[in-house]
Design an enzyme around this catalytic site. Sequence first.
Site, PDB file in Angstrom:
ATOM      1  CD  GLU A 156      -4.716  12.954  -9.004  1.00 17.05           C
ATOM      2  OE1 GLU A 156      -4.690  12.756  -7.767  1.00 17.05           O
ATOM      3  OE2 GLU A 156      -5.757  13.102  -9.645  1.00 17.05           O
ATOM      4  CB  CYS A 211      -7.615  12.403  -5.211  1.00 14.82           C
ATOM      5  SG  CYS A 211      -7.744  13.325  -6.751  1.00 14.82           S
ATOM      6  CD  GLU A 224      -7.565   9.951  -0.447  1.00 13.38           C
ATOM      7  OE1 GLU A 224      -7.757  10.872  -1.253  1.00 13.38           O
ATOM      8  OE2 GLU A 224      -6.926   8.922  -0.726  1.00 13.38           O
TER       9      GLU A 224
END
Length: 505
Positions: free
Chosen positions: A262, A296, A395
């Site tokens: 993940e 995330c 990100e």
Amino acid sequence: MSIAIPIPSRQLFIDGEWREPINKKRIPIFNPATEEIIGDIPAATAEDVNIAVEAARRALSRNRGKDWSAASGAHRAKYLRAIAGKITQRKSELAKLEAIDSGKPLEEAAWDIDDVAGCFEYYADLAEGLDAKQKAPVSLPMETFKCHILKEPIGVVGLITPWNYPLLMAAWKVAPALAAGCAAILKPSELASITCLELAEVCKEVGLPPGVINILTGLGPEAGAPLASHPHVDKVAFTGSTATGSKIMTAAAQMVKPVTLELGGKSPILVFEDVDIDKAVEWTMFGCFWTNGQICSATSRLLVQESIATEFLDRIVKWCKNIKISDPMEEGCRLGPVVSAGQYEKVLKFISTARSEGATILCGGARPQHLKKGYFIEPAIITDVTTSMQIWREEVFGPVLCVKTFSTEKEAIELANDTHYGLGAAVISKDLDRCERVTKALQAGVVWVNCSQPCFCQAPWGGNKRSGFGRELGEWGLDNYLSVKQVTQYISDDSWGWYQSPSKL
């Protein structure tokens, strides 16, 4: 001022006991709100990993598995429920430790601890349900055979977790792994490990059999890497950056070891012109600034329809200026510091690069004037962004929202999907038919409709593309730690008859 609470001094937790790391080294813990050292954690290395893996393998085979791996799901469920009960009893203390260690607002941390207990309760239920699913029959086309399925623990699992939800991310992995009958080695992030070591104390208190859970704190290269590549670890589950996930996958590939990953995200939130603007603004903020922007799945790319963009941006700037930014222990705090000095510098560099590439910092993006210490950053709204800019594509993992406008539904979907990532996405509109169309078109593992970020342990969680693969939570989370065995039996009294018997020659 931070409320002074004692930080427990713990060792590594291996084979049901506290053990000093072989190298006797420790890592300082910083309070991100004050930049002060408030304690330390043990620094595990490959030697400690070896000892922990041996302990986990013994736990699996002890008493021919009857103590844990081959015990009933109902037996394991008792321990999971006891863990949940202890977590609930210690909620206030654990929430304070989480807030002071990671920087998240205390009210958020308290919510996390409730979710931790709920996660262990949920997987206790699934562990019990596993007993009824054993020997599930499989229909075959030949009456001379019968077949059933056994679900067995995959073995010793390495669980590597991040710092943004320290105890909750541990629970997402530990609870289903234990429910399945695995033995686990948990390696939390060195940036926020305090509550994971307290989980070890909870497991000790409830009498969990030695070696079933081992908790090693330490640095990624020194403890995480040898855990991921260990030949006697049967599976690795990792939550963290895409770069580290790629390294773990490479290490696991050498032994054809299964992994669940993940990873990062750059999730979009699509806001259409028919929305209630204030409601949409709040969900947009929550989707990006919750957990101090360190999620995330953060919906950090805002796509807003052109016809309402000016009004929407005017409103979101006003809302942002109303956010209480403070020490996370203060009542009403809604934005605390990012987790570390390194993360603080990284986020500020993203913002300065966006400015140098031609973007406009509409608001925020700097230290709040009233806070002279701590890794605090005012929530940033960035406009005049192009799709080639770093801020749009990479990100950030901080309170930074970048904005683009769209004119048509088709354009919005194309902009949303133009990313290497595919973890989350959100669509805000009163037109539910449109929401359904857009949901199907979005390339993401999780889609929120008229909200952003709610997460329930009953529903699957995971992404596509470079956001990883596999699903945690729900029944899918339990399946991650189970191996499926087919058992087929010949039930006819007749010989098989394929070869000619020597007696008949």
